[in-house]
Motif scaffolding. Structure first.
Motif, PDB file in Angstrom:
ATOM      1  N   ARG A   1       0.825  -1.213   0.000  1.00  0.00           N
ATOM      2  CA  ARG A   1       0.000   0.000   0.000  1.00  0.00           C
ATOM      3  C   ARG A   1       0.860   1.263   0.000  1.00  0.00           C
ATOM      4  NH1 ARG A   1      -4.136   0.217   4.604  1.00  0.00           N
ATOM      5  NH2 ARG A   1      -2.473  -0.641   5.900  1.00  0.00           N
ATOM      6  N   ALA A   2       2.075   1.168   0.536  1.00  0.00           N
ATOM      7  CA  ALA A   2       2.955   2.338   0.618  1.00  0.00           C
ATOM      8  C   ALA A   2       4.396   1.890   0.473  1.00  0.00           C
ATOM      9  CB  ALA A   2       2.761   3.080   1.936  1.00  0.00           C
ATOM     10  N   VAL A   3       5.224   2.752  -0.124  1.00  0.00           N
ATOM     11  CA  VAL A   3       6.654   2.496  -0.281  1.00  0.00           C
ATOM     12  C   VAL A   3       7.403   3.718   0.252  1.00  0.00           C
ATOM     13  CG1 VAL A   3       8.538   2.147  -1.916  1.00  0.00           C
ATOM     14  CG2 VAL A   3       6.353   0.968  -2.261  1.00  0.00           C
ATOM     15  N   HIS A   4       8.341   3.479   1.153  1.00  0.00           N
ATOM     16  CA  HIS A   4       9.099   4.558   1.810  1.00  0.00           C
ATOM     17  C   HIS A   4      10.519   4.558   1.274  1.00  0.00           C
ATOM     18  CE1 HIS A   4      10.215   7.461   4.810  1.00  0.00           C
ATOM     19  NE2 HIS A   4      11.089   6.643   5.377  1.00  0.00           N
ATOM     20  N   VAL A   5      10.930   5.671   0.651  1.00  0.00           N
ATOM     21  CA  VAL A   5      12.219   5.786  -0.023  1.00  0.00           C
ATOM     22  C   VAL A   5      13.123   6.738   0.747  1.00  0.00           C
ATOM     23  CG1 VAL A   5      13.384   6.346  -2.197  1.00  0.00           C
ATOM     24  CG2 VAL A   5      11.036   5.446  -2.234  1.00  0.00           C
ATOM     25  N   THR A   6      14.389   6.340   0.946  1.00  0.00           N
ATOM     26  CA  THR A   6      15.360   7.210   1.610  1.00  0.00           C
ATOM     27  C   THR A   6      16.631   7.302   0.757  1.00  0.00           C
ATOM     28  OG1 THR A   6      16.238   5.382   2.947  1.00  0.00           O
ATOM     29  CG2 THR A   6      14.448   6.701   3.894  1.00  0.00           C
ATOM     30  N   SER A   7      17.558   8.152   1.162  1.00  0.00           N
ATOM     31  CA  SER A   7      18.634   8.594   0.282  1.00  0.00           C
ATOM     32  C   SER A   7      19.813   7.625   0.217  1.00  0.00           C
ATOM     33  CB  SER A   7      19.133   9.963   0.732  1.00  0.00           C
ATOM     34  OG  SER A   7      19.696   9.878   2.031  1.00  0.00           O
ATOM     35  N   PHE A   8      20.594   7.794  -0.857  1.00  0.00           N
ATOM     36  CA  PHE A   8      21.882   7.148  -1.073  1.00  0.00           C
ATOM     37  C   PHE A   8      22.891   8.257  -1.383  1.00  0.00           C
ATOM     38  CE2 PHE A   8      18.896   3.818  -1.645  1.00  0.00           C
ATOM     39  CZ  PHE A   8      19.539   2.611  -1.393  1.00  0.00           C
ATOM     40  N   LEU A   9      24.180   7.968  -1.187  1.00  0.00           N
ATOM     41  CA  LEU A   9      25.195   9.002  -1.344  1.00  0.00           C
ATOM     42  C   LEU A   9      25.892   8.994  -2.700  1.00  0.00           C
ATOM     43  CD1 LEU A   9      26.897   9.015   2.183  1.00  0.00           C
ATOM     44  CD2 LEU A   9      25.083  10.498   1.303  1.00  0.00           C
ATOM     45  N   ASP A  10      25.699   7.952  -3.506  1.00  0.00           N
ATOM     46  CA  ASP A  10      26.368   7.917  -4.801  1.00  0.00           C
ATOM     47  C   ASP A  10      25.518   8.622  -5.852  1.00  0.00           C
ATOM     48  OD1 ASP A  10      25.009   5.443  -6.615  1.00  0.00           O
ATOM     49  OD2 ASP A  10      24.663   5.375  -4.456  1.00  0.00           O
ATOM     50  N   ASP A  11      26.108   8.893  -7.010  1.00  0.00           N
ATOM     51  CA  ASP A  11      25.414   9.633  -8.068  1.00  0.00           C
ATOM     52  C   ASP A  11      24.508   8.759  -8.921  1.00  0.00           C
ATOM     53  OD1 ASP A  11      26.687  11.992  -7.316  1.00  0.00           O
ATOM     54  OD2 ASP A  11      28.393  11.645  -8.664  1.00  0.00           O
ATOM     55  N   ALA A  12      24.785   7.455  -8.992  1.00  0.00           N
ATOM     56  CA  ALA A  12      24.035   6.593  -9.906  1.00  0.00           C
ATOM     57  C   ALA A  12      22.689   6.153  -9.346  1.00  0.00           C
ATOM     58  CB  ALA A  12      24.869   5.360 -10.253  1.00  0.00           C
ATOM     59  N   THR A  13      22.550   6.061  -8.024  1.00  0.00           N
ATOM     60  CA  THR A  13      21.326   5.490  -7.464  1.00  0.00           C
ATOM     61  C   THR A  13      20.097   6.387  -7.613  1.00  0.00           C
ATOM     62  OG1 THR A  13      22.582   4.125  -5.919  1.00  0.00           O
ATOM     63  CG2 THR A  13      20.285   4.526  -5.377  1.00  0.00           C
ATOM     64  N   PRO A  14      20.166   7.703  -7.387  1.00  0.00           N
ATOM     65  CA  PRO A  14      18.939   8.500  -7.536  1.00  0.00           C
ATOM     66  C   PRO A  14      18.263   8.358  -8.897  1.00  0.00           C
ATOM     67  CG  PRO A  14      20.580   9.757  -6.334  1.00  0.00           C
ATOM     68  CD  PRO A  14      21.272   8.524  -6.834  1.00  0.00           C
ATOM     69  N   PRO A  15      18.984   8.430 -10.039  1.00  0.00           N
ATOM     70  CA  PRO A  15      18.296   8.220 -11.313  1.00  0.00           C
ATOM     71  C   PRO A  15      17.676   6.833 -11.431  1.00  0.00           C
ATOM     72  CG  PRO A  15      20.438   9.243 -11.671  1.00  0.00           C
ATOM     73  CD  PRO A  15      20.400   8.811 -10.236  1.00  0.00           C
ATOM     74  N   ALA A  16      18.368   5.806 -10.894  1.00  0.00           N
ATOM     75  CA  ALA A  16      17.817   4.451 -10.940  1.00  0.00           C
ATOM     76  C   ALA A  16      16.549   4.351 -10.104  1.00  0.00           C
ATOM     77  CB  ALA A  16      18.867   3.444 -10.460  1.00  0.00           C
ATOM     78  N   LEU A  17      16.535   4.989  -8.941  1.00  0.00           N
ATOM     79  CA  LEU A  17      15.335   4.986  -8.105  1.00  0.00           C
ATOM     80  C   LEU A  17      14.189   5.725  -8.782  1.00  0.00           C
ATOM     81  CD1 LEU A  17      16.749   5.591  -4.505  1.00  0.00           C
ATOM     82  CD2 LEU A  17      15.974   3.444  -5.526  1.00  0.00           C
ATOM     83  N   LEU A  18      14.494   6.809  -9.470  1.00  0.00           N
ATOM     84  CA  LEU A  18      13.439   7.539 -10.178  1.00  0.00           C
ATOM     85  C   LEU A  18      12.834   6.668 -11.274  1.00  0.00           C
ATOM     86  CD1 LEU A  18      11.826  10.112 -10.579  1.00  0.00           C
ATOM     87  CD2 LEU A  18      13.689  10.983 -12.021  1.00  0.00           C
ATOM     88  N   ARG A  19      13.669   5.934 -12.007  1.00  0.00           N
ATOM     89  CA  ARG A  19      13.152   5.011 -13.018  1.00  0.00           C
ATOM     90  C   ARG A  19      12.282   3.938 -12.374  1.00  0.00           C
ATOM     91  NH1 ARG A  19      18.444   6.123 -15.129  1.00  0.00           N
ATOM     92  NH2 ARG A  19      19.388   4.352 -14.045  1.00  0.00           N
ATOM     93  N   LEU A  20      12.715   3.445 -11.216  1.00  0.00           N
ATOM     94  CA  LEU A  20      11.944   2.429 -10.503  1.00  0.00           C
ATOM     95  C   LEU A  20      10.585   2.968 -10.055  1.00  0.00           C
ATOM     96  CD1 LEU A  20      11.990  -0.448  -9.139  1.00  0.00           C
ATOM     97  CD2 LEU A  20      12.770   0.750  -7.080  1.00  0.00           C
ATOM     98  N   ILE A  21      10.569   4.156  -9.468  1.00  0.00           N
ATOM     99  CA  ILE A  21       9.324   4.736  -8.961  1.00  0.00           C
ATOM    100  C   ILE A  21       8.373   5.051 -10.116  1.00  0.00           C
ATOM    101  CG2 ILE A  21       8.331   6.739  -7.777  1.00  0.00           C
ATOM    102  CD1 ILE A  21       9.728   4.577  -5.996  1.00  0.00           C
ATOM    103  N   ARG A  22       8.900   5.525 -11.229  1.00  0.00           N
ATOM    104  CA  ARG A  22       8.033   5.792 -12.384  1.00  0.00           C
ATOM    105  C   ARG A  22       7.426   4.502 -12.921  1.00  0.00           C
ATOM    106  NH1 ARG A  22      11.834  10.451 -15.291  1.00  0.00           N
ATOM    107  NH2 ARG A  22      10.933  12.221 -14.145  1.00  0.00           N
ATOM    108  N   ALA A  23       8.214   3.420 -12.934  1.00  0.00           N
ATOM    109  CA  ALA A  23       7.677   2.131 -13.364  1.00  0.00           C
ATOM    110  C   ALA A  23       6.620   1.630 -12.386  1.00  0.00           C
ATOM    111  CB  ALA A  23       8.811   1.114 -13.493  1.00  0.00           C
TER     112      ALA A  23
END
Length: 345
Positions: free
Chosen positions: A181-203
């Motif tokens: 019902r809900a997904v809780h997302v928190t941060s990573f310190l590298d540059d590659a993970t945020p774009p990958a997470l955005l692709r995941l959340i959009r999917a």
């Protein structure tokens, strides 16, 4: 104890290469976490920590972390499994064993003889089928506390493999997350993970538009919001911030579609999506002398807030009160989010 709605975790290596892992995923659940998995080394010092009152966080190389740990070796410390989303999800598991929970991350080999992340999640009944196990060293977070302040230095370790994990197994992970019902997302310190997470959340949005996305971006993402971080802020249904973080990213929020929750020592402000007015839940600030564990208080708040209203359809004031109560107990050294710490290395 009520029966959990999710089965125990799958094998320690997480998703398989043949794409079949999603087939045995839980059919329904409440809240899943996505975040870094770190072993936290928490040290208290009588000397004031520069920048700690701003909840500072910065990365460190493995060599720098070894030097930092040597420098604090004589100080009292406690060691616990951590990472923002991990702390939130495991706190919810202890507070509300009836809820179905899951986790997505990369679990490296923990140093200092700490328990494995998958074993810890499994013991608490959290589904860890989307946790990828690796022989690389787990991330390490050194938290230096002084009175009510804290500063963090983080060696990301195995967490740098997160982008490859979510991109390489995106369809399988989305299939798992779509059951929550809900997904809780928190941060990573590298540059590659945020774009990958955005692709995941959009999917995930395309597959399960009813799944609510909660985001706790933390100090690092707010201080330097990249295009991907701004995309995550805009995509979230609820964003959890402190006052400093809100000031840094308020221009990147989507007020028409996002609930904004701003935490402060004397209360919580909430602006519901589409609303112009702020709701306020006040409380007396905890005296500095009563603060025993400043590290992780924001995660304790998230645990109380999300467990009270995982879909966002409940009373937001009650959810804010539940979050504040959980954070207060954590600051005092009690509560579910403080119970996993162990003394010594």
């Amino acid at each position: 104890m009520p029966e959990r709605r999710l089965p125990a975790a799958h094998g320690g290596r997480g998703l398989t290469n043949d794409g079949d892992a999603a087939a045995d995923a839980p059919r329904h659940g409440d809240i899943a976490g996505i975040g870094a998995l770190n072993v936290d080394v928490i040290v208290r010092t009588p000397d004031r920590v520069s920048g700690a009152d701003a909840d500072s966080e910065s990365s460190a190389t493995s060599a720098e972390m070894r030097e930092l740990l040597r420098a604090v070796a004589s100080m009292p410390r406690r060691v616990t499994l951590g990472g923002s989303a991990f702390t939130t999800i495991t706190a919810i598991a202890r507070l509300h064993p009836e809820l179905g929970l899951g986790f997505v991350g990369v679990a490296g080999e923990p140093p200092f003889g700490a328990e494995s992340f998958v074993e810890s999640l499994t013991r608490l009944g959290v589904d860890a089928g989307a946790v990828h196990g690796t022989e690389a060293r787990a991330g390490v977070c050194l938290a230096i506390e002084h009175v009510g302040n804290r500063a963090l230095r983080v060696d990301p370790g195995a967490n740098t493999a997160m982008a490859d994990h979510v991109d390489g197994r995106r369809a399988e992970i989305v299939a798992r997350l779509s059951r929550f019902r809900a997904v809780h997302v928190t941060s990573f310190l590298d540059d590659a993970t945020p774009p990958a997470l955005l692709r995941l959340i959009r999917a995930l949005r395309r597959e399960a538009p009813g799944t609510r996305i909660s985001l706790d971006p933390g100090d690092t993402w707010c201080a330097r919001p990249t295009d991907a971080v701004r995309g995550l802020l805009a995509a979230a249904d609820v964003v959890l911030l402190n006052r400093r973080e809100f000031a840094a990213v308020r221009a990147h929020l989507a007020p028409a579609t996002t609930d904004v929750v701003v935490k402060a020592p004397d209360g919580v402000r909430v602006r519901r999506a589409g609303a112009r007015a702020w709701l306020r839940v006040t409380h007396e600030p905890l005296p500095v002398g009563e603060i025993r564990r400043p590290t992780g208080a924001g995660d304790a708040f998230a645990a109380g807030f999300l467990a009270a209203s995982p879909t966002g359809s409940g009373d937001v004031r009650e959810a804010a009160r539940a979050g504040s109560a959980a954070a207060r107990e954590h600051l005092r050294g009690h509560g579910a989010s403080a119970s996993a710490a162990a003394d010594g290395l």
